[in-house]
Design a protein around this motif. Structure first.
Motif, PDB file in Angstrom:
ATOM      1  N   ALA A 115     -90.837 -26.569  36.579  1.00  0.00           N
ATOM      2  CA  ALA A 115     -90.815 -28.008  36.296  1.00  0.00           C
ATOM      3  C   ALA A 115     -89.850 -28.353  35.168  1.00  0.00           C
ATOM      4  N   VAL A 116     -89.580 -27.384  34.307  1.00  0.00           N
ATOM      5  CA  VAL A 116     -88.744 -27.655  33.137  1.00  0.00           C
ATOM      6  C   VAL A 116     -87.361 -27.049  33.369  1.00  0.00           C
ATOM      7  N   ASN A 117     -86.312 -27.837  33.169  1.00  0.00           N
ATOM      8  CA  ASN A 117     -84.974 -27.408  33.589  1.00  0.00           C
ATOM      9  C   ASN A 117     -84.114 -26.800  32.490  1.00  0.00           C
ATOM     10  N   HIS A 118     -84.621 -26.727  31.267  1.00  0.00           N
ATOM     11  CA  HIS A 118     -83.809 -26.209  30.164  1.00  0.00           C
ATOM     12  C   HIS A 118     -84.760 -25.804  29.046  1.00  0.00           C
ATOM     13  N   ASP A 120     -84.476 -26.042  25.930  1.00  0.00           N
ATOM     14  CA  ASP A 120     -84.572 -27.041  24.859  1.00  0.00           C
ATOM     15  C   ASP A 120     -85.674 -28.069  25.107  1.00  0.00           C
ATOM     16  N   VAL A 121     -85.888 -28.428  26.348  1.00  0.00           N
ATOM     17  CA  VAL A 121     -86.854 -29.500  26.614  1.00  0.00           C
ATOM     18  C   VAL A 121     -88.237 -28.953  26.981  1.00  0.00           C
ATOM     19  N   LEU A 124     -91.303 -30.178  24.879  1.00  0.00           N
ATOM     20  CA  LEU A 124     -91.798 -31.538  25.108  1.00  0.00           C
ATOM     21  C   LEU A 124     -93.056 -31.527  25.975  1.00  0.00           C
ATOM     22  N   ALA A 125     -93.143 -30.565  26.883  1.00  0.00           N
ATOM     23  CA  ALA A 125     -94.269 -30.541  27.822  1.00  0.00           C
ATOM     24  C   ALA A 125     -95.604 -30.279  27.117  1.00  0.00           C
ATOM     25  N   ALA A 128     -96.638 -33.184  24.670  1.00  0.00           N
ATOM     26  CA  ALA A 128     -97.139 -34.429  25.268  1.00  0.00           C
ATOM     27  C   ALA A 128     -98.384 -34.228  26.127  1.00  0.00           C
ATOM     28  N   ILE A 137     -93.398 -36.578  20.764  1.00  0.00           N
ATOM     29  CA  ILE A 137     -92.341 -35.935  19.981  1.00  0.00           C
ATOM     30  C   ILE A 137     -91.832 -36.888  18.900  1.00  0.00           C
ATOM     31  N   ALA A 138     -91.784 -38.192  19.209  1.00  0.00           N
ATOM     32  CA  ALA A 138     -91.310 -39.145  18.209  1.00  0.00           C
ATOM     33  C   ALA A 138     -92.221 -39.102  16.979  1.00  0.00           C
ATOM     34  N   THR A 165     -85.116 -35.481  17.022  1.00  0.00           N
ATOM     35  CA  THR A 165     -85.718 -34.720  18.132  1.00  0.00           C
ATOM     36  C   THR A 165     -84.827 -33.541  18.507  1.00  0.00           C
ATOM     37  N   LEU A 169     -85.954 -29.602  18.746  1.00  0.00           N
ATOM     38  CA  LEU A 169     -85.954 -28.865  20.014  1.00  0.00           C
ATOM     39  C   LEU A 169     -84.967 -27.700  19.974  1.00  0.00           C
ATOM     40  N   LYS A 170     -83.806 -27.948  19.391  1.00  0.00           N
ATOM     41  CA  LYS A 170     -82.816 -26.868  19.349  1.00  0.00           C
ATOM     42  C   LYS A 170     -83.277 -25.729  18.444  1.00  0.00           C
ATOM     43  N   ILE A 244     -92.883 -29.632  42.708  1.00  0.00           N
ATOM     44  CA  ILE A 244     -91.613 -30.103  42.163  1.00  0.00           C
ATOM     45  C   ILE A 244     -90.645 -30.498  43.266  1.00  0.00           C
TER      46      ILE A 244
ATOM     47  N   ASP B 121     -81.795 -39.176  23.216  1.00  0.00           N
ATOM     48  CA  ASP B 121     -82.900 -38.512  22.532  1.00  0.00           C
ATOM     49  C   ASP B 121     -84.136 -38.565  23.437  1.00  0.00           C
ATOM     50  N   THR B 129     -91.736 -35.445  30.443  1.00  0.00           N
ATOM     51  CA  THR B 129     -91.985 -34.197  29.728  1.00  0.00           C
ATOM     52  C   THR B 129     -92.574 -33.142  30.650  1.00  0.00           C
ATOM     53  N   TRP B 130     -93.389 -33.540  31.608  1.00  0.00           N
ATOM     54  CA  TRP B 130     -94.061 -32.555  32.474  1.00  0.00           C
ATOM     55  C   TRP B 130     -93.125 -32.027  33.542  1.00  0.00           C
ATOM     56  N   GLN B 131     -92.085 -32.767  33.818  1.00  0.00           N
ATOM     57  CA  GLN B 131     -91.074 -32.329  34.786  1.00  0.00           C
ATOM     58  C   GLN B 131     -89.754 -32.878  34.263  1.00  0.00           C
ATOM     59  N   SER B 132     -88.901 -32.015  33.714  1.00  0.00           N
ATOM     60  CA  SER B 132     -87.716 -32.482  33.000  1.00  0.00           C
ATOM     61  C   SER B 132     -86.919 -33.506  33.786  1.00  0.00           C
TER      62      SER B 132
END
Lengths: 335, 222
Positions: A115-118, A120-121, A124-125, A128, A137-138, A165, A169-170, A244, B121, B129-132
């Motif tokens: 589900a997550v493509n990188h 760095d992000v 976030l999962a 949140a 994250i904010a 942010t 993340l980085k 997905i 940002d 967030t759950w799925q980029s």
């Protein structure tokens, strides 16, 4: 004359800097090229250190109770030992087992279903997710800005005392990218520095025959989504990759996990259903469920005798990398 | 001295040809500027109020005929129709132009490039967030047409890969001078059915269809 001096010093500095980068992240020899784009986020000790602090800091969760390290423990290769399904804020239980975090620089996408493509992000999962850290994250950035220590650290690393942010993340990526496990007994045998016992060698041969199409060396994953014949858990109804892609061909496929440090990253599978490697092997030998995504090699189950299983386990244990599990650079070490 | 004269000549030429163009993005309802939280009538007697309208405009370029005469660098603008700072930007045209081309949404390469800053940002609430992936456009509010809890509607339109690609190219003819791009939301509601299309929270055919509908409605106003 002065010009020459300046150029000399600059050149020396550049050599020093590039030397440092090399040391911070090295691809083990013979491995494929890392997937992570280091050009966009060049390794830097100050950023790695911020990442380490953040990884272990519960300030990332709504009520400051849960850190990344709560679910990803170093001594279990950053998996969540003893918890089938991840265990988050206010004792809420998630829907999946926390995977080991190993050799992430070589992964194309993340999570059991991609589900997550990188990388760095990725953070976030859990931040949140209401069952994990239940925070935004904010707000995390705002909280970090108000702390005593972080603004100065971010200033030193990013030249900006306004935390962003992107920097958070980085930094987390930088820390996680250092999780390179490449010094197990298996690796030393491959380099000719050690030898397998007879039992391990037989296990390795069995592995090459039956397992390495998916758990491909040297990463012990082909980074693809496969179905390995696990019957669906009716209460979780987790169809994996199909969530997905929404393609029925992806039904029940999950990302092939690495087997490095598998001795310690139990429980096993996306829902943590197996507690031991013997249970895993019993599944491959006699628990396979038929479904369209099942590859031909698994359709009849893998014929494994009792001694085959013992040999396979002996081989799998050679994937334990103690240097990785006890590397002080990855640890909490207080603050 | 000769150089100085040459310099004067050139800077004069550049000044004459380089022109700052203000671009403004607005949203309207029945010809009037959209106000959030205020109720509007829909044909048939239903009412509607918007809580938020936010979208990405990216890759702005100006054209003269088929020739691209200006390309904005790092062209990503998160427009929040209720926040003036985000609805104005400047481009500098070095030549005449008669067309503006931009995208509604964020392209695939940017969507898979990890942590980015500025308007990209991921803390700006426009990233799943759950799925980029970026949410190209968020339109939220309430209408008694929606058979949902509290009659809420939430249209989160995005998707960056394969058939789910939701980004849309928009090309509009413009005349010289400042440019005002308007999104007439009354027309959007006339084009969709809120009784069915009230909740979109993930990539897919629903998000792609709504993105196309929305993109076709952008207009230039003077």
């Amino acid at each position: 004359m002065r010009k020459r001096w300046v150029i000399g010093i600059l050149a020396a500095l550049m050599v020093l800097l590039s030397f440092k980068k090399e040391r911070l992240f090295t691809e083990p020899s013979g491995w494929p090229e890392a997937v992570y784009d280091f050009k966009r986020n060049p390794p830097d000790p100050a950023k790695i250190e911020i990442g380490r602090l953040l990884f272990y800091d519960p300030v990332l969760s709504r009520d400051s109770t849960i850190s990344c390290g709560s679910c990803h423990l170093q001594y279990t290769a950053f998996a969540h030992v003893d918890h089938r399904l991840s265990h988050g804020i206010s004792d809420r239980i998630g829907t999946r087992n926390a995977p080991a975090l190993v050799n992430l620089a070589w992964a194309r996408d993340f999570m059991w279903d991609g589900a997550v493509n990188h990388l760095d992000v990725q953070a976030l999962a859990p931040i949140a997710n209401p069952d994990e850290m239940d925070e935004s994250i904010a707000h995390v950035v705002a909280k970090l800005q108000k702390t005593e220590r972080y603004p100065a650290l971010f200033y030193a690393a990013y030249g900006d005392s306004a935390i962003k942010t992107e920097y958070v993340l980085k930094s987390l990526s930088q820390f996680m990218l250092t999780f390179v496990s490449a010094n197990s007994r298996y690796d030393r045998v491959k380099k000719g520095l050690d030898t397998f016992t007879a039992k391990e060698a037989k296990g390795y041969a069995l592995f090459r025959t039956h397992c390495s199409s998916c758990h491909t060396e040297p990463l012990f994953t082909n980074q693809r989504y496969e179905y390995n014949g696990l019957p669906i858990d009716d209460s979780l109804q987790d169809w994996g990759r199909m969530r997905i892609t929404r393609r029925s061909a992806d039904s029940l496929r999950f990302k092939v996990p690495t087997l490095r440090n598998i001795e310690f990253s139990y429980p096993y599978m996306h829902d943590g259903r197996f507690k031991s490697l013997h249970q895993v092997l019993n599944h491959y030998a006699s628990g396979i469920q038929q479904a369209p995504a099942l590859p031909p090699s698994l359709q009849k189950g893998i014929p494994l005798s009792g001694s085959d299983k013992a040999e396979l386990v002996a081989f799998l244990l050679t994937l334990t990398d103690r240097e990785f599990l006890y590397n002080n650079a990855f640890s909490f070490r207080g603050r | 001295m000769r150089f100085f004269l040459l310099y004067l000549l050139f800077s004069g030429v550049i000044a004459a040809r380089c022109q700052e163009v203000n671009v403004r993005v607005t949203a309207s309802f029945s010809g009037k500027p959209l106000l959030l939280e205020s109720f509007y009538q829909l044909p048939g007697g239903d009412s509607i109020a918007f809580d938020g309208v936010r979208f990405y405009i990216s890759d702005i370029a100006l054209y003269l005929g088929d020739k691209r005469v200006y390309t904005e660098k790092d062209s990503y603008h998160l427009v929040d129709v209720s926040d003036e700072v985000t609805t104005h930007f400047r481009v500098s045209a070095t030549q005449h132009f008669d067309k503006i081309v931009f995208h509604l949404g964020i392209d695939s390469a940017t969507s898979t490039s990890g942590a980015l800053g500025g308007d990209l940002d991921p803390g700006k609430g426009m990233f799943w967030t759950w799925q980029s992936g970026y949410i190209n456009c968020k339109i939220e509010g309430r209408s008694n047409r929606c058979p949902t809890r509290h009659h809420d509607f939430s249209l989160h339109l995005g998707g960056y890969s394969g058939a789910d690609l939701a980004i849309q190219e928009i090309a509009l003819p413009v005349s010289p001078g400042d440019i005002v791009i308007n999104l007439p939301l009354d027309k959007f509601l006339a084009a969709i059915d809120l009784r069915r299309q009230h909740t979109v929270m993930s990539p897919g055919p629903g998000a792609v269809a709504l993105s196309k509908t929305l993109a076709a409605l952008f207009e230039v106003s003077r």
